[in-house]
Design a protein around this motif. Structure first.
Motif, PDB file in Angstrom:
ATOM      1  N   LEU A   1      30.574 -26.256  36.648  1.00 40.17           N
ATOM      2  CA  LEU A   1      31.182 -25.848  35.383  1.00 40.17           C
ATOM      3  C   LEU A   1      30.392 -26.482  34.247  1.00 40.17           C
ATOM      4  CD1 LEU A   1      33.487 -24.369  33.916  1.00 40.17           C
ATOM      5  CD2 LEU A   1      34.835 -26.478  34.109  1.00 40.17           C
ATOM      6  N   ARG A   2      29.494 -25.701  33.656  1.00 36.77           N
ATOM      7  CA  ARG A   2      28.568 -26.239  32.663  1.00 36.77           C
ATOM      8  C   ARG A   2      29.156 -26.277  31.265  1.00 36.77           C
ATOM      9  NH1 ARG A   2      23.864 -25.776  35.760  1.00 36.77           N
ATOM     10  NH2 ARG A   2      24.655 -26.121  37.850  1.00 36.77           N
ATOM     11  N   HIS A   3      29.992 -25.294  30.925  1.00 39.95           N
ATOM     12  CA  HIS A   3      30.489 -25.202  29.552  1.00 39.95           C
ATOM     13  C   HIS A   3      31.952 -24.776  29.526  1.00 39.95           C
ATOM     14  CE1 HIS A   3      26.378 -25.495  28.133  1.00 39.95           C
ATOM     15  NE2 HIS A   3      26.045 -24.431  28.840  1.00 39.95           N
ATOM     16  N   VAL A   4      32.650 -25.261  28.510  1.00 36.13           N
ATOM     17  CA  VAL A   4      33.931 -24.700  28.102  1.00 36.13           C
ATOM     18  C   VAL A   4      33.724 -24.176  26.691  1.00 36.13           C
ATOM     19  CG1 VAL A   4      36.348 -25.148  27.601  1.00 36.13           C
ATOM     20  CG2 VAL A   4      35.268 -26.252  29.557  1.00 36.13           C
ATOM     21  N   VAL A   5      33.895 -22.869  26.501  1.00 36.74           N
ATOM     22  CA  VAL A   5      33.607 -22.228  25.220  1.00 36.74           C
ATOM     23  C   VAL A   5      34.912 -22.079  24.442  1.00 36.74           C
ATOM     24  CG1 VAL A   5      32.493 -20.296  24.069  1.00 36.74           C
ATOM     25  CG2 VAL A   5      31.767 -20.963  26.377  1.00 36.74           C
ATOM     26  N   ILE A   6      34.924 -22.572  23.206  1.00 37.31           N
ATOM     27  CA  ILE A   6      36.145 -22.573  22.408  1.00 37.31           C
ATOM     28  C   ILE A   6      36.169 -21.371  21.456  1.00 37.31           C
ATOM     29  CG2 ILE A   6      36.490 -25.059  22.560  1.00 37.31           C
ATOM     30  CD1 ILE A   6      35.162 -25.361  19.832  1.00 37.31           C
ATOM     31  N   PRO A   7      37.349 -21.031  20.925  1.00 35.54           N
ATOM     32  CA  PRO A   7      37.447 -19.939  19.955  1.00 35.54           C
ATOM     33  C   PRO A   7      36.653 -20.235  18.687  1.00 35.54           C
ATOM     34  CG  PRO A   7      39.617 -20.530  20.802  1.00 35.54           C
ATOM     35  CD  PRO A   7      38.670 -21.595  21.269  1.00 35.54           C
ATOM     36  N   ARG A   8      36.481 -19.203  17.863  1.00 37.68           N
ATOM     37  CA  ARG A   8      35.624 -19.311  16.681  1.00 37.68           C
ATOM     38  C   ARG A   8      36.439 -19.619  15.422  1.00 37.68           C
ATOM     39  NH1 ARG A   8      30.445 -15.619  17.939  1.00 37.68           N
ATOM     40  NH2 ARG A   8      30.448 -16.024  20.180  1.00 37.68           N
ATOM     41  N   LEU A   9      37.368 -20.531  15.576  1.00 45.24           N
ATOM     42  CA  LEU A   9      38.159 -20.987  14.438  1.00 45.24           C
ATOM     43  C   LEU A   9      37.411 -22.103  13.713  1.00 45.24           C
ATOM     44  CD1 LEU A   9      41.697 -21.028  16.094  1.00 45.24           C
ATOM     45  CD2 LEU A   9      40.578 -19.165  14.871  1.00 45.24           C
ATOM     46  N   GLY A  10      38.012 -22.602  12.627  1.00 47.92           N
ATOM     47  CA  GLY A  10      37.389 -23.681  11.887  1.00 47.92           C
ATOM     48  C   GLY A  10      37.306 -24.963  12.698  1.00 47.92           C
ATOM     49  N   SER A  11      36.341 -25.807  12.345  1.00 50.74           N
ATOM     50  CA  SER A  11      36.097 -27.036  13.109  1.00 50.74           C
ATOM     51  C   SER A  11      37.311 -27.955  13.116  1.00 50.74           C
ATOM     52  CB  SER A  11      34.889 -27.769  12.527  1.00 50.74           C
ATOM     53  OG  SER A  11      33.718 -26.996  12.639  1.00 50.74           O
ATOM     54  N   LYS A  12      37.975 -28.093  11.970  1.00 51.60           N
ATOM     55  CA  LYS A  12      39.140 -28.976  11.899  1.00 51.60           C
ATOM     56  C   LYS A  12      40.277 -28.442  12.757  1.00 51.60           C
ATOM     57  CE  LYS A  12      42.383 -31.193   8.703  1.00 51.60           C
ATOM     58  NZ  LYS A  12      42.830 -31.303   7.281  1.00 51.60           N
TER      59      LYS A  12
END
Length: 352
Positions: free
Chosen positions: A270-281
């Protein structure tokens, strides 16, 4: 959702050439410098001339060309969106199917807010598992966010909206496609191993606030203003209620998805967990704490140059994994998403 066997995914995305950089947005007064830093975006794609269903057709045409799949072999065309598609009392999915020549497909529209594209993949997978004769299923998303109805920088907290379309072709990979309308087996970009979805309907009030239900579109305000309904939600329930509820569902979908794919939380594959494209905060407050509790995989954020792309965040990330070398052969990624309502989905994929 445990799959009988992995399904193939061929994923593409379409972005307009025009961009508004964050520096341009600050200079124009669209956003203040502090909020810009909290969002963490560099630019947003802007589609002033191409309507969302036409954007979806562009992305889908790429996927069909890359795969070699015939449009008339498709069993489903699932189209997800958040915002206005270009006409009223009209079916955008049927338009997409007609433009592509998918005359045998059943077109279906999905209104699942920002998780629509992810739910489309789940429905496509269910159809292929449940009907051995069904041909490949196409999932498209498309949104654009133009004034006067939507201010891409100011209509919501925790994100800014970019215009984009995605297409994901979901198909079988074992043997040939004989019996499903294809003369040859399709070669996937990615293998889909598992999906998991959890809802939190108690959070639907976040996008409704204390408004009464009315009879006409845009009847509550001349511009969509999610900030107003979120302020009402926080006043009534407090921000901790959202964070705790979201964290519970995020942990649950990640754990279920990993188990369905046969992956341990610390599995080296498991190389990556990709997060949604919301704001960083927003990511740091709502998504990263529960995510890092259940897996130590590297977090991958692919949205700094696109913004939040409506119903297509998860699907756009699949396209990035498919069309780049971010994921090497044999490597796995878990892609996470959420959408108002609320619904959270995780998918586990590998590079084929």
């Amino acid at each position: 959702m445990r799959l009988d066997s992995p399904l193939g995914l061929i994923a593409t995305s379409w972005y307009p050439e025009q961009r508004q950089t964050v520096e341009e947005a600050v200079a124009a007064g669209d956003i203040d410098a502090r909020t810009a830093r909290e969002l963490g975006y560099t630019a947003l794609p802007v589609s002033e001339h191409t309507a969302p269903p036409d954007m979806a057709v562009e992305a889908a045409a790429q996927a069909l060309t890359l795969s070699g799949a015939r449009p008339d072999a498709l069993s489903l065309v699932l189209h997800a969106s958040v915002h206005h598609q270009g006409h009223d009392a009209w079916s955008a999915p049927h338009y997409v199917a007609r433009r592509l020549g998918a005359h045998r497909a059943v077109p279906i529209g999905l209104l699942q807010q920002c998780n629509g594209g992810a739910i489309g993949i789940e429905l496509a997978a269910s159809r292929l598992q449940g009907d051995p004769a069904a041909g490949p299923a196409l999932v498209t998303t498309a949104d654009r966010f133009l004034m006067p109805s939507w201010h891409r920088w100011r209509s919501d907290y925790g994100m800014a909206a970019g215009d984009a379309a995605t297409a994901v072709l979901v198909h079988r990979v074992t043997g040939s496609s004989e019996g499903a309308g294809e003369a040859h087996a399709l070669v996937p970009d990615l293998l889909l191993h598992s999906l998991a979805t959890k809802a939190a309907a108690e959070l639907e009030v976040m996008h409704r606030g204390d408004d009464e239900l009315n009879a006409t579109p845009m009847g509550h305000s001349p511009m969509i203003d999610v900030r107003r309904t979120k302020r009402a939600f926080i006043k009534a329930y407090g921000v901790d209620f959202f964070l705790k509820t979201a964290a519970d569902r995020i942990r649950a979908v990640v754990e279920e998805c990993l188990a369905g794919a046969g992956l341990a939380a610390d599995d080296p594959r498991l190389r990556h967990v990709v997060i949604p494209r919301l704001g960083s905060k927003a990511m740091a407050e709502a998504y990263l704490p529960p995510l890092t509790e259940v897996t130590s995989a590297e977090v991958l954020d692919l949205g700094r140059g696109t913004g939040h792309v409506g119903a297509g965040d998860l699907n756009a990330s699949l396209a990035d994994l498919a069309r780049t070398d971010l994921l090497e052969p044999g490597g796995y990624a878990l892609v996470l998403n959420g959408g108002g309502g609320f619904t959270f989905t995780a998918v586990a994929v590998s590079r084929s």
